[in-house]
Scaffold this motif. Structure first.
Motif, mmCIF file in Angstrom:
data_model
loop_
_atom_site.group_PDB
_atom_site.id
_atom_site.type_symbol
_atom_site.label_atom_id
_atom_site.label_comp_id
_atom_site.label_asym_id
_atom_site.label_seq_id
_atom_site.Cartn_x
_atom_site.Cartn_y
_atom_site.Cartn_z
ATOM 1 N N TYR A 143 0.851 -1.182 0.000
ATOM 2 C CA TYR A 143 0.000 0.000 0.000
ATOM 3 C C TYR A 143 0.887 1.233 0.000
ATOM 4 O O TYR A 143 1.789 1.353 0.830
ATOM 5 C CB TYR A 143 -0.943 -0.047 1.210
ATOM 6 C CG TYR A 143 -1.838 -1.257 1.109
ATOM 7 C CD1 TYR A 143 -3.066 -1.171 0.459
ATOM 8 C CD2 TYR A 143 -1.415 -2.502 1.566
ATOM 9 C CE1 TYR A 143 -3.863 -2.296 0.300
ATOM 10 C CE2 TYR A 143 -2.206 -3.631 1.403
ATOM 11 C CZ TYR A 143 -3.420 -3.517 0.765
ATOM 12 O OH TYR A 143 -4.200 -4.637 0.589
ATOM 13 N N TYR A 144 0.613 2.123 -0.954
ATOM 14 C CA TYR A 144 1.477 3.267 -1.214
ATOM 15 C C TYR A 144 0.756 4.592 -1.046
ATOM 16 O O TYR A 144 -0.414 4.718 -1.406
ATOM 17 C CB TYR A 144 1.997 3.223 -2.661
ATOM 18 C CG TYR A 144 2.920 2.075 -2.933
ATOM 19 C CD1 TYR A 144 4.293 2.239 -2.867
ATOM 20 C CD2 TYR A 144 2.423 0.812 -3.255
ATOM 21 C CE1 TYR A 144 5.156 1.179 -3.118
ATOM 22 C CE2 TYR A 144 3.272 -0.247 -3.503
ATOM 23 C CZ TYR A 144 4.635 -0.060 -3.442
ATOM 24 O OH TYR A 144 5.488 -1.111 -3.681
ATOM 25 N N GLY A 145 1.494 5.562 -0.548
ATOM 26 C CA GLY A 145 1.118 6.970 -0.590
ATOM 27 C C GLY A 145 2.130 7.589 -1.528
ATOM 28 O O GLY A 145 2.216 7.229 -2.694
ATOM 29 N N ARG A 146 2.984 8.457 -0.988
ATOM 30 C CA ARG A 146 4.111 8.965 -1.784
ATOM 31 C C ARG A 146 5.103 7.834 -2.031
ATOM 32 O O ARG A 146 5.686 7.719 -3.085
ATOM 33 C CB ARG A 146 4.805 10.117 -1.056
ATOM 34 C CG ARG A 146 3.939 11.382 -1.028
ATOM 35 C CD ARG A 146 4.572 12.567 -0.319
ATOM 36 N NE ARG A 146 5.965 12.748 -0.651
ATOM 37 C CZ ARG A 146 6.919 12.981 0.257
ATOM 38 N NH1 ARG A 146 6.624 13.063 1.529
ATOM 39 N NH2 ARG A 146 8.174 13.144 -0.112
ATOM 40 N N LYS A 147 5.311 7.015 -0.998
ATOM 41 C CA LYS A 147 6.182 5.838 -1.069
ATOM 42 C C LYS A 147 5.437 4.671 -0.426
ATOM 43 O O LYS A 147 4.299 4.812 -0.002
ATOM 44 C CB LYS A 147 7.495 6.113 -0.324
ATOM 45 C CG LYS A 147 8.334 7.198 -0.963
ATOM 46 C CD LYS A 147 9.653 7.345 -0.253
ATOM 47 C CE LYS A 147 10.484 8.406 -0.965
ATOM 48 N NZ LYS A 147 11.778 8.593 -0.335
ATOM 49 N N SER A 148 6.101 3.557 -0.302
ATOM 50 C CA SER A 148 5.493 2.383 0.326
ATOM 51 C C SER A 148 5.216 2.665 1.806
ATOM 52 O O SER A 148 6.102 3.132 2.526
ATOM 53 C CB SER A 148 6.437 1.193 0.184
ATOM 54 O OG SER A 148 5.931 0.081 0.869
ATOM 55 N N ILE A 149 3.996 2.368 2.239
ATOM 56 C CA ILE A 149 3.596 2.599 3.633
ATOM 57 C C ILE A 149 3.569 1.287 4.410
ATOM 58 O O ILE A 149 4.140 1.172 5.486
ATOM 59 C CB ILE A 149 2.212 3.281 3.707
ATOM 60 C CG1 ILE A 149 2.267 4.658 3.038
ATOM 61 C CG2 ILE A 149 1.742 3.388 5.157
ATOM 62 C CD1 ILE A 149 0.907 5.324 2.897
ATOM 63 N N CYS A 150 2.867 0.300 3.848
ATOM 64 C CA CYS A 150 2.699 -0.962 4.562
ATOM 65 C C CYS A 150 2.410 -2.086 3.580
ATOM 66 O O CYS A 150 2.220 -1.853 2.385
ATOM 67 C CB CYS A 150 1.593 -0.854 5.606
ATOM 68 S SG CYS A 150 -0.048 -0.525 4.948
ATOM 69 N N PHE A 151 2.347 -3.300 4.110
ATOM 70 C CA PHE A 151 2.043 -4.462 3.281
ATOM 71 C C PHE A 151 1.334 -5.517 4.109
ATOM 72 O O PHE A 151 1.403 -5.526 5.338
ATOM 73 C CB PHE A 151 3.311 -5.035 2.636
ATOM 74 C CG PHE A 151 4.374 -5.457 3.624
ATOM 75 C CD1 PHE A 151 4.375 -6.712 4.198
ATOM 76 C CD2 PHE A 151 5.389 -4.570 3.974
ATOM 77 C CE1 PHE A 151 5.358 -7.098 5.095
ATOM 78 C CE2 PHE A 151 6.388 -4.937 4.868
ATOM 79 C CZ PHE A 151 6.370 -6.208 5.428
ATOM 80 N N VAL A 152 0.638 -6.407 3.395
ATOM 81 C CA VAL A 152 -0.020 -7.567 3.991
ATOM 82 C C VAL A 152 0.649 -8.785 3.355
ATOM 83 O O VAL A 152 0.637 -8.924 2.133
ATOM 84 C CB VAL A 152 -1.539 -7.556 3.706
ATOM 85 C CG1 VAL A 152 -2.184 -8.831 4.200
ATOM 86 C CG2 VAL A 152 -2.190 -6.326 4.337
#
Length: 120
Positions: free
Chosen positions: A44-53
């Motif tokens: 999951y991205y905003g400007r860059k990668s934020i988190c992942f599942v």
């Protein structure tokens, strides 16, 4: 989006339930995030990668069971011991074995902090 939906739909039942709950929390908390498959897992991205599942059924994640919720800038978050880092310097994750382990308030707080960090 179809590729990500298909990934979630084809997970083993327990992983699918946990992953779907986490996905919905991410999408509700960070509605402007973009979903993308990276390394075979949903990121999951905003400007860059934020988190992942990362479900255990994705083989190169080195999980034997459950689903990891990871934060790409985990060290910079106030996580109160919730995240584990192993030998990683920056990325922190928490592994859920059952849906009952999901602490919605804590996850939402971390997602909000991670999103704010991404916007800086």
């Amino acid at each position: 989006m179809e590729e990500i939906d298909s990934l979630y739909d084809n997970l083993p039942e327990e992983e699918r339930i946990i992953s779907t709950i986490l996905r919905e929390l991410i999408r509700e908390t960070i509605p402007d995030c973009r979903e993308k498959i990276s390394w075979g897992a949903p990121f999951y991205y905003g400007r860059k990668s934020i988190c992942f599942v990362w479900p255990a059924s994705i083989p190169w994640g080195k999980l034997t069971s459950g689903v990891a919720l990871g934060f790409t800038r985990g060290r910079e978050l106030d996580h109160e011991g919730f995240l584990q880092f192993g030998d990683r310097k920056i990325i922190g994750r928490h592994i859920f074995i059952s849906p009952e382990e999901i602490d919605v308030e804590q996850i939402v707080r971390l997602l909000q902090s991670a999103s704010a960090l991404d916007k800086k």
